[in-house]
Design a protein around this motif. Structure first.
Motif, PDB file in Angstrom:
ATOM      1  N   SER A   4      12.526   3.915   6.275  1.00 31.63           N
ATOM      2  CA  SER A   4      11.636   3.886   5.116  1.00 31.63           C
ATOM      3  C   SER A   4      11.211   2.444   4.829  1.00 31.63           C
ATOM      4  N   ARG A   5       9.929   2.239   4.623  1.00 35.82           N
ATOM      5  CA  ARG A   5       9.400   0.916   4.282  1.00 35.82           C
ATOM      6  C   ARG A   5       8.383   1.066   3.153  1.00 35.82           C
ATOM      7  N   HIS A   6       8.319   0.075   2.291  1.00 34.74           N
ATOM      8  CA  HIS A   6       7.299   0.032   1.249  1.00 34.74           C
ATOM      9  C   HIS A   6       6.204  -0.929   1.697  1.00 34.74           C
ATOM     10  N   ILE A   7       4.958  -0.482   1.560  1.00 36.32           N
ATOM     11  CA  ILE A   7       3.807  -1.310   1.901  1.00 36.32           C
ATOM     12  C   ILE A   7       2.856  -1.340   0.713  1.00 36.32           C
ATOM     13  N   GLN A   8       1.925  -2.273   0.728  1.00 33.68           N
ATOM     14  CA  GLN A   8       0.897  -2.329  -0.308  1.00 33.68           C
ATOM     15  C   GLN A   8      -0.429  -1.957   0.320  1.00 33.68           C
ATOM     16  N   ILE A  18       6.332   4.491   3.269  1.00 31.47           N
ATOM     17  CA  ILE A  18       6.017   5.149   4.527  1.00 31.47           C
ATOM     18  C   ILE A  18       7.303   5.272   5.349  1.00 31.47           C
ATOM     19  N   LEU A  19       7.302   6.191   6.287  1.00 27.79           N
ATOM     20  CA  LEU A  19       8.400   6.329   7.239  1.00 27.79           C
ATOM     21  C   LEU A  19       7.901   5.863   8.592  1.00 27.79           C
ATOM     22  N   VAL A  20       8.649   4.968   9.236  1.00 27.43           N
ATOM     23  CA  VAL A  20       8.277   4.488  10.561  1.00 27.43           C
ATOM     24  C   VAL A  20       9.370   4.864  11.554  1.00 27.43           C
ATOM     25  N   ASP A  21       8.952   5.164  12.785  1.00 25.50           N
ATOM     26  CA  ASP A  21       9.875   5.538  13.849  1.00 25.50           C
ATOM     27  C   ASP A  21      10.101   4.320  14.737  1.00 25.50           C
ATOM     28  N   ALA A  22      11.162   3.583  14.473  1.00 25.63           N
ATOM     29  CA  ALA A  22      11.450   2.352  15.211  1.00 25.63           C
ATOM     30  C   ALA A  22      11.873   2.623  16.643  1.00 25.63           C
ATOM     31  N   ILE A  40      -5.313   3.302   6.443  1.00 24.48           N
ATOM     32  CA  ILE A  40      -4.621   2.018   6.588  1.00 24.48           C
ATOM     33  C   ILE A  40      -4.172   1.886   8.040  1.00 24.48           C
ATOM     34  N   SER A  41      -4.488   0.766   8.658  1.00 22.68           N
ATOM     35  CA  SER A  41      -4.016   0.475  10.005  1.00 22.68           C
ATOM     36  C   SER A  41      -2.610  -0.110   9.883  1.00 22.68           C
ATOM     37  N   ILE A  42      -1.651   0.534  10.535  1.00 21.59           N
ATOM     38  CA  ILE A  42      -0.251   0.131  10.433  1.00 21.59           C
ATOM     39  C   ILE A  42       0.256  -0.280  11.816  1.00 21.59           C
ATOM     40  N   ALA A  43       0.822  -1.473  11.903  1.00 24.61           N
ATOM     41  CA  ALA A  43       1.441  -1.949  13.147  1.00 24.61           C
ATOM     42  C   ALA A  43       2.942  -2.039  12.910  1.00 24.61           C
ATOM     43  N   VAL A  44       3.727  -1.528  13.856  1.00 25.10           N
ATOM     44  CA  VAL A  44       5.185  -1.518  13.755  1.00 25.10           C
ATOM     45  C   VAL A  44       5.757  -2.134  15.025  1.00 25.10           C
ATOM     46  N   TRP A  45       6.716  -3.015  14.858  1.00 24.94           N
ATOM     47  CA  TRP A  45       7.417  -3.584  16.004  1.00 24.94           C
ATOM     48  C   TRP A  45       8.815  -3.980  15.581  1.00 24.94           C
ATOM     49  N   VAL A  46       9.680  -4.147  16.566  1.00 21.58           N
ATOM     50  CA  VAL A  46      11.061  -4.558  16.300  1.00 21.58           C
ATOM     51  C   VAL A  46      11.167  -6.033  16.656  1.00 21.58           C
ATOM     52  N   GLY A  47      11.585  -6.844  15.681  1.00 22.85           N
ATOM     53  CA  GLY A  47      11.703  -8.284  15.873  1.00 22.85           C
ATOM     54  C   GLY A  47      12.907  -8.660  16.720  1.00 22.85           C
ATOM     55  N   SER A  55       3.217  -4.319   9.562  1.00 26.60           N
ATOM     56  CA  SER A  55       2.040  -5.055   9.096  1.00 26.60           C
ATOM     57  C   SER A  55       0.947  -4.031   8.804  1.00 26.60           C
ATOM     58  N   VAL A  56       0.217  -4.229   7.701  1.00 27.88           N
ATOM     59  CA  VAL A  56      -0.852  -3.298   7.333  1.00 27.88           C
ATOM     60  C   VAL A  56      -2.168  -4.040   7.171  1.00 27.88           C
ATOM     61  N   ALA A  57      -3.271  -3.315   7.410  1.00 25.50           N
ATOM     62  CA  ALA A  57      -4.604  -3.878   7.244  1.00 25.50           C
ATOM     63  C   ALA A  57      -5.579  -2.745   6.962  1.00 25.50           C
ATOM     64  N   GLY A  58      -6.675  -3.089   6.311  1.00 28.19           N
ATOM     65  CA  GLY A  58      -7.745  -2.118   6.104  1.00 28.19           C
ATOM     66  C   GLY A  58      -8.563  -1.983   7.369  1.00 28.19           C
ATOM     67  N   GLU A  59      -9.368  -0.934   7.452  1.00 28.24           N
ATOM     68  CA  GLU A  59     -10.189  -0.702   8.639  1.00 28.24           C
ATOM     69  C   GLU A  59     -11.111  -1.883   8.942  1.00 28.24           C
ATOM     70  N   ASP A  60     -11.638  -2.494   7.921  1.00 34.73           N
ATOM     71  CA  ASP A  60     -12.575  -3.600   8.106  1.00 34.73           C
ATOM     72  C   ASP A  60     -11.878  -4.911   8.494  1.00 34.73           C
TER      73      ASP A  60
END
Length: 62
Positions: A4-8, A18-22, A40-47, A55-60
């Motif tokens: 579970s992660r909180h995004i803006q 949101i729920l992400v599958d790591a 919302i464009s959502i990027a997920v990675w393991v550091g 990381s989140v971004a709008g379509e534009d």
């Protein structure tokens, strides 16, 4: 491994959960905001420290 992660939302500014599958490795996908329904464009990675990063971004902004 769902995490579970909180995004803006980049559109309405609301904080949403949101729920992400790591276990799926690095990924990028679109998910609609739960408040304003805009995509919302959502990027997920393991550091390097095995921490799930989101990381989140709008379509534009993509």
């Amino acid at each position: 491994m769902l995490t579970s992660r909180h995004i803006q939302c980049p559109y309405c500014g609301e904080r949403v959960e949101i729920l992400v599958d790591a276990s799926a490795g690095d990924q990028q996908y679109i998910e609609d905001c739960q408040v304003c329904c805009r995509p919302i464009s959502i990027a997920v990675w393991v550091g390097a420290d095995d921490e799930v990063q989101v990381s989140v971004a709008g379509e534009d902004e993509v």
